[in-house]
Structure formats: C-alpha cells, structure tokens
Design an enzyme around this catalytic site. Structure first.
Site, short mmCIF file in Angstrom:
data_model
loop_
_atom_site.label_atom_id
_atom_site.label_comp_id
_atom_site.label_asym_id
_atom_site.label_seq_id
_atom_site.Cartn_x
_atom_site.Cartn_y
_atom_site.Cartn_z
N LYS A 60 18.14 33.37 -1.10
CA LYS A 60 19.50 32.87 -1.28
C LYS A 60 19.56 31.52 -1.96
CE LYS A 60 22.22 36.03 0.68
NZ LYS A 60 23.38 36.64 -0.01
N SER A 311 13.09 40.17 1.04
CA SER A 311 14.11 39.20 0.66
C SER A 311 14.18 37.96 1.54
CB SER A 311 15.47 39.87 0.63
OG SER A 311 15.74 40.50 1.88
#
Length: 411
Positions: A60, A311
């Site tokens: 992110k 991720s």
C-alpha cells in the site's frame, strides 16, 4: 469529495514508470522467492513476490506515496485524509510524514489496537468512527469536506493505481520468464496497476485476480457486466473484503485481466499456515488468498512460470494463533475430540494408550464430571491432538471405536 485530474483518467505505462522514479530510494525492491512447495502443488514453477517485506508491511505504501508526492503546495498545506482499517492507513501516514503533510486517518472503532498504534507512530491523527469501514469512510468524507484536505482513496485513484503498478515493473525484471501473475483483488487498485504495466510491456503474460468467496465483488461484477454490490461475509482476508469494486479499477480489470477466481476461507487459512511452515513467510489473509489459488489447483497446469503477489504481512498477533489453528484443522493437522469414560482409576490411561499407539500427540486434556450429558460414574474428556493428516485422524477414530469408545469430533 475533493479530487485531482488523475482520479478521472486511467493511468498508463508512462505514469507507472514515473511513479517508480518517485519511489526510488523510498520503498524496498522486494525479493522474489522460488517456492518448491507451491511449485509441486501447482505443477508450474511458482515464485512468491514478497510485498509482506515492504516498508509498513504491505504494497500500500507504493500507491499512497505516489499520490501524496504529486500534490501541489496548497494541497500539501491542507493535508490528506483517508479511511482505512489497516494497511492503507499505515501507507498514507508514512508517506504523509515523509512529505511533511498533515494527515488524518479515520478508522472504524473495531480496528485493532496494534494497527491504530502503528498508524499513530507514523505521525497521523487517528479518528475512530463507526462500527465498520463503510461508516468510517462516511465520516472521513465529512471531515474532508470540512477541512478541504485531499482524500487519498485506497484503490479508486489513478495515482494510487500507478504506484501499485510499480510492482509489475519489478516482477518483469526479476522473473523475465514469467508467463502468469496472480494477484489478490479487493477494490482492484493493485490488480489494475499490475495489469496496465504487464499488458503494456508483455501482453502475452496472463494476469489473474483472486478474491475471497466471502466477498466476490469482482467476480459478481464481471459476470453481471457492470459494477455490482455484494454482501460481504466475515473473512480472514479482510484486506480484500470489499462490497463493490472501484469505478476506475473495474474499467481496467474488465478490459485487461484474464480471469478472476475465488477461494474459500479454509483454503486461505491453510495457506497462511503453509507459508509460515514451509516458506517462513508471514502473510495476511488477503495475501494468502492469492497463494491459495495455486495451492488448490485453481489455475491451469500449463501456466508456466507463475508469480504470486504476497501483498502484505500485517497480521494481528492476537488473531494469528486462531488462524493457525483453523488452518491446521482444515489440513488434518489438529483435531479436538470428546470421549466419555468410566470415572475410575486407569480409564484415562487406557485412552491415552490408544493415542500413543497411533503416534498422535496429546496437546491438552480437560475433564468434565458434571453436565446434562454426563451420567453418574462417568466423566467426559475433551482432548486436543496433533495429527499428521486427515487419514491419520480417520485411523484414530476407527481405533477408538474398536476399543469401545464413542468419540465425538468437535469443530
């Protein structure tokens, strides 16, 4: 909600390459690991792109930093605001601090104390509002309107998508033989950014999104031919638990992704355990969902070299033991049994001898002598066992029946 021109137009390869230059020296070029375990399960060579090792613990930061780096002087003075329960919050807070930009993050009241503390450590003002992310998002929009801050959306923003797409540029350099990239998909920012970069440079590479069956927003939307809202059930893959795809990500995903598939909760949990045990990788549920597509043969066996985007790795410690237990149960590595015994000396020893003879490791034992189901002269014993696999559990149950016991397998 305040927007910038980047919000309305899809990012292209040039914007992703520019984002990479902005991120140089800020983010980690995360490693890629060839996994023998998942390669054997999949039938293809499987590489893990370890974004769980990224600064702030997830991908992110890439998108958040790129977005904030593009803000003009007045926008920086007014600050930024975002709604998030975890990874996006930390990415925005980190990027804002790096640019000396005031930052407010609205988090649901149910957000974990660890994630709230981590976000505050990066210098953000944290506002707790609402019972859910959606309610926190509404409050964030209200504050944005009052303060004139720039809203940094987690996925529905071209600059954010471009930042996420920098992962693909690294993958193409690290695994030039790649023929497929598997990516977790929630709101769609990560998948969209990767797809734009990959299809611009290597259109022969397949890009496949993976979402939790508990929150199949993209699969439902693609099947319907339009953005669709779904009912989100509880899921350990909370990072991709989105009720509706983002507008811009949906346009890109519908055009560029080769497929979107779903995986079940038990499969995600087991892959979190497999990643810990076999690869020494701490992966959150969203990341493990992508790996589950490989482990559970959701992909064709002729995919060739396949890169899976791990991720993020921000897992609450308080949740980790429960997730591990869930994964062990699903894979047959743990079982809890309830057995009624005669309440007399030696009865428990005889039961334990059955387990010992089959090589089952007893983890814990709890006696109950009083209860509506327990007759006088009997005791109920709950036993947690460490087992090898489901076949081992079946052998234990069979042996118990042969010795005259009536075991009950507990969930």
């Amino acid at each position: 909600m305040q927007t910038t021109p980047q919000n309305h137009q899809a990012p292209d390869l040039a914007q992703i390459q520019a984002a990479r230059r902005r991120l140089s020296g800020v983010i980690q070029t995360t490693p890629v690991d060839l996994s023998q375990t998942f390669s054997e399960m999949c039938g293809n060579r499987v590489f893990l792109k370890l974004e769980n090792l990224q600064t702030t613990g997830s991908f992110k930061l890439r998108g958040a930093y790129n977005k904030i780096a593009l803000l003009a002087g007045e926008q920086r003075r007014r600050g930024v605001i975002a709604a998030s329960a975890g990874n996006h919050a930390q990415g925005v807070a980190y990027a804002a601090r790096a640019h000396n930009v005031p930052c407010t993050i609205v988090m649901p009241e149910s957000a974990s104390l660890a994630k709230v503390a981590a976000t505050r450590r990066y210098g953000a003002e944290v506002v707790l509002a609402g019972a859910t992310y959606d309610e926190a998002y509404v409050r964030a929009c209200e504050l944005q309107s009052l303060r004139g801050a720039t809203f940094v959306h987690a996925f529905d923003d071209a600059a954010v998508i471009a930042g996420q797409g920098t992962i693909a540029l690294e993958v193409l350099e690290q695994v030039p033989s790649a023929s497929a990239i598997v990516v977790p998909i929630g709101g769609g920012g990560l998948a969209a950014g990767i797809a734009v970069a990959v299809k611009s440079l290597r259109p022969d590479i397949r890009v496949i999104g993976v979402e939790a069956a508990s929150a199949p927003a993209f699969r439902a939307s693609l099947d319907a031919g339009r953005r669709t809202t779904v009912q989100v059930a509880p899921t350990i893959a909370d990072g991709i638990a989105v009720a509706e795809p983002g507008r811009l990500p949906y346009r890109l995903v519908a055009r560029l992704l080769d497929d979107v598939i779903t995986v079940e909760e038990e499969q995600i949990a087991r892959c979190m355990v497999l990643l810990l045990e076999r690869s020494k990788v701490v992966a959150e549920g969203a990341a493990a969902a992508a790996v589950a597509a490989v482990a559970y043969s959701k992909l064709p066996t002729d995919m060739g070299d396949t890169v899976v985007i791990v991720s993020g790795g921000n897992v609450d410690v308080t949740m980790l033991s429960r997730i591990i237990e869930h994964g062990l149960v699903e894979s047959g590595r743990f079982v809890r049994l309830s057995v009624t015994l005669a309440d007399k000396p030696g009865a428990l020893r005889s039961l334990l001898d059955v387990f010992a003879g089959l090589g089952a490791n007893v983890l814990s034992i709890h006696h109950h002598r009083v209860g509506t189901r327990i007759a006088l002269g009997q005791t109920e014993v709950d036993i947690d066992l460490e087992t090898r696999d489901q076949t081992h559990i079946e052998a234990i149950l069979k042996s118990l029946h042969e010795h005259g016991y009536l075991p009950k397998q507990m969930s």
